[in-house]
Design a protein around this motif. Structure first.
Motif, PDB file in Angstrom:
ATOM      1  N   PRO A  10       0.830  -1.213   0.000  1.00  0.00           N
ATOM      2  CA  PRO A  10       0.000   0.000   0.000  1.00  0.00           C
ATOM      3  C   PRO A  10       0.866   1.266   0.000  1.00  0.00           C
ATOM      4  O   PRO A  10       1.904   1.324   0.655  1.00  0.00           O
ATOM      5  N   ASP A  83      -4.523   2.665  -1.458  1.00  0.00           N
ATOM      6  CA  ASP A  83      -3.582   1.581  -1.169  1.00  0.00           C
ATOM      7  C   ASP A  83      -2.850   1.073  -2.402  1.00  0.00           C
ATOM      8  O   ASP A  83      -1.636   0.920  -2.394  1.00  0.00           O
ATOM      9  N   ASP A  84      -3.593   0.767  -3.494  1.00  0.00           N
ATOM     10  CA  ASP A  84      -2.955   0.174  -4.681  1.00  0.00           C
ATOM     11  C   ASP A  84      -3.265   0.932  -5.975  1.00  0.00           C
ATOM     12  O   ASP A  84      -3.049   0.418  -7.067  1.00  0.00           O
TER      13      ASP A  84
END
Length: 146
Positions: A10, A83-84
Motif C-alpha cells: 500500500p 492503497d494500490d
C-alpha cells in the motif's frame, strides 16, 4: 516471471510520489522495452481510444508512439492515491514529422499488483498545437527538479 518493482502498495504520499517520479523518468528514456517492464505481463491499458494488453503490445505501442512523437518530453504529477491505485496529471511536448509542436495533457489512473507492477492503466489525453516558442518542457527533469 515478473520482478518486484518498488515502491510497493500500500502506498503512502511519499511512496506514491516516488512511483510517479520513477514512471516519468522511465518514459522520458523513450525506451519501449524498459518502460514495458514496469507493467504486469497481462497488463490492461486504455490509451485514448486504443486498448492494449500485455507487455508485448505495450512495447509495440510505445515503439510506434515514439517513432511519431519526436523530442518527446514528459512531466507527471501525483494527483491522488489509495492503497494500490494512483491518479496522475501529466503533460508532454513533442513535434510531428512536419515540425508542428504539440502539448499533450491529461490524466492517468493506475492500479498496481502487490509486486509493484502496474496491472491497469487508463489514460485520457488531449493535444493542443503550440509554437516552438510556447514550449515549456525541454527534455527530462534535472536531478534538482525532483
Amino acid at each position: 516471471m515478473s520482478s518486484v518493482r518498488p515502491p510497493l502498495p500500500p502506498f503512502t504520499a511519499e511512496t506514491a510520489a516516488a512511483k510517479v517520479r520513477a514512471a516519468e523518468d522511465a518514459w522520458n528514456t523513450r525506451d519501449p522495452q524498459r518502460v514495458a517492464l514496469a507493467y504486469t505481463p497481462d497488463s490492461l491499458w486504455r490509451n485514448r481510444d486504443r486498448f492494449v494488453t500485455g507487455r508485448e503490445e505495450i512495447a509495440a505501442f510505445l515503439t510506434d508512439k515514439w517513432a511519431r512523437e519526436h523530442e518527446y518530453a514528459l512531466r507527471k504529477q501525483l494527483w491522488s492515491f489509495t492503497d494500490d491505485r494512483i491518479a496522475v496529471r501529466f503533460q508532454y511536448e513533442w513535434h510531428d514529422d512536419d515540425g508542428q509542436w504539440w502539448r499533450s495533457h491529461g490524466n492517468e489512473l493506475w492500479e498496481f499488483a502487490p509486486d509493484g507492477l502496474m496491472r491497469r492503466r487508463e489514460a485520457s489525453i488531449n493535444d493542443i498545437p503550440i509554437s516552438e516558442a510556447e514550449r515549456t518542457i525541454r527534455g527530462p527533469r534535472g536531478a534538482d527538479e525532483h
